[in-house]
Design a protein around this motif. Sequence first.
Motif, PDB file in Angstrom:
ATOM      1  N   VAL A  56       9.927  18.352  10.209  1.00  0.00           N
ATOM      2  CA  VAL A  56      10.805  18.913   9.606  1.00  0.00           C
ATOM      3  C   VAL A  56      10.007  20.716   9.777  1.00  0.00           C
ATOM      4  O   VAL A  56       8.668  21.006   9.756  1.00  0.00           O
ATOM      5  N   ASP A  88      11.459  16.789  14.226  1.00  0.00           N
ATOM      6  CA  ASP A  88      12.962  16.571  14.351  1.00  0.00           C
ATOM      7  C   ASP A  88      13.461  17.091  14.028  1.00  0.00           C
ATOM      8  O   ASP A  88      15.008  17.112  14.558  1.00  0.00           O
ATOM      9  N   ILE A  89      13.589  17.807  12.578  1.00  0.00           N
ATOM     10  CA  ILE A  89      14.385  18.504  13.053  1.00  0.00           C
ATOM     11  C   ILE A  89      14.040  20.520  12.073  1.00  0.00           C
ATOM     12  O   ILE A  89      13.161  20.414  11.479  1.00  0.00           O
ATOM     13  N   ILE A 100      15.157  23.308  10.456  1.00  0.00           N
ATOM     14  CA  ILE A 100      15.766  24.112   9.592  1.00  0.00           C
ATOM     15  C   ILE A 100      14.639  25.764   8.882  1.00  0.00           C
ATOM     16  O   ILE A 100      13.927  26.339   8.985  1.00  0.00           O
ATOM     17  N   GLU A 151      21.745  28.154  14.919  1.00  0.00           N
ATOM     18  CA  GLU A 151      22.873  26.869  13.970  1.00  0.00           C
ATOM     19  C   GLU A 151      24.222  26.524  15.642  1.00  0.00           C
ATOM     20  O   GLU A 151      24.652  25.262  15.325  1.00  0.00           O
ATOM     21  N   GLY A 156      23.358  24.877  18.339  1.00  0.00           N
ATOM     22  CA  GLY A 156      23.334  23.490  18.145  1.00  0.00           C
ATOM     23  C   GLY A 156      21.197  23.320  18.577  1.00  0.00           C
ATOM     24  O   GLY A 156      21.028  22.297  18.803  1.00  0.00           O
ATOM     25  N   ILE A 197      18.967  24.452  16.318  1.00  0.00           N
ATOM     26  CA  ILE A 197      18.819  23.903  15.696  1.00  0.00           C
ATOM     27  C   ILE A 197      19.373  22.997  14.622  1.00  0.00           C
ATOM     28  O   ILE A 197      20.961  23.972  14.830  1.00  0.00           O
ATOM     29  N   TYR A 198      19.258  22.745  13.974  1.00  0.00           N
ATOM     30  CA  TYR A 198      20.089  21.986  12.738  1.00  0.00           C
ATOM     31  C   TYR A 198      19.850  23.028  11.279  1.00  0.00           C
ATOM     32  O   TYR A 198      21.325  23.110  11.897  1.00  0.00           O
ATOM     33  N   LYS A 199      19.805  23.791  11.004  1.00  0.00           N
ATOM     34  CA  LYS A 199      20.158  24.631  10.127  1.00  0.00           C
ATOM     35  C   LYS A 199      20.210  25.773  10.050  1.00  0.00           C
ATOM     36  O   LYS A 199      18.563  26.152   9.572  1.00  0.00           O
ATOM     37  N   THR A 206      15.196  18.232   1.454  1.00  0.00           N
ATOM     38  CA  THR A 206      14.861  18.113   2.509  1.00  0.00           C
ATOM     39  C   THR A 206      13.508  16.929   2.636  1.00  0.00           C
ATOM     40  O   THR A 206      13.910  15.719   3.107  1.00  0.00           O
TER      41      THR A 206
END
Length: 258
Positions: free
Chosen positions: A99, A118-119, A121, A172, A175, A177-179, A193
């Motif tokens: 993350v 992978d993610i 935030i 975000e 698209g 980044i995730y959030k 998370t």
Amino acid sequence: MSTIKFTIENGIAHIVLNRPDVFNSFNKAMAHEVQEALDQCQSNSEVRCVVLSGEGKAFCAGQDLKEVTDPNGPPLTSIVRDHYNPIIEKIRNLNKPVVAAVNGVAAGAGANIALACDIVIAKESASFIQAFSKIGLIPDSGGTFFLPRLIGLQRASALMMLGDKVSAADGEKMGMIYKAVADTDFENTIKETSEKLAGMPTVGLAYTKKALNKSMHNDLSAQLTLEEQLQTKAGRTHDYKEGVDAFLNKRKPLFKGE
């Protein structure tokens, strides 16, 4: 380690870039310490999730230009080949989720290292910028690979050539980044998370990550074959059996990452 903070607690490894006086810009020492920390995360079975973040106001401002302009410093070839490329490969090949907790500006290599995770935030106050064109360089650290796949060729080209700053909220929406979360909610969101990921069937997550990596190159037939192979392996894990039993018996599963 002198340029990062590295801790492991409750199955979560925290790698914190720790050169806040220069907005956590990379030098040779920090690049090698991040690589070492990622290697330890790979080999340590207690680690179920990795969080990469920055100390202070910035996530990472990219390369420390003082090192580049130092007559005794490493050449650009070495910086890309020996500093950044191994970090990107280690993040993508790590058999645990990574993350990126983007707490502030992520520029140049700093932005692209985050996007390789992978993610991603980010705080709403954070921003991303492909700063390379401003000094006559090209995006490295996997930027030309990941960014077009995340947001499309046109947007990636524009951001890389124009060097526009992208807010976390816009990142975000497109698209990238995730959030994006409110600054006041950021720490709690990262905690929730990472704890959720650490409690999940991490072997299955590792296989998912492997499949996603291969999807960047495979045609459909090859990808379907890979899914069959990885699904077969996942079906032999303890966590698959635990997940099915918990579902059938209407109880909360206790995954071991095995």
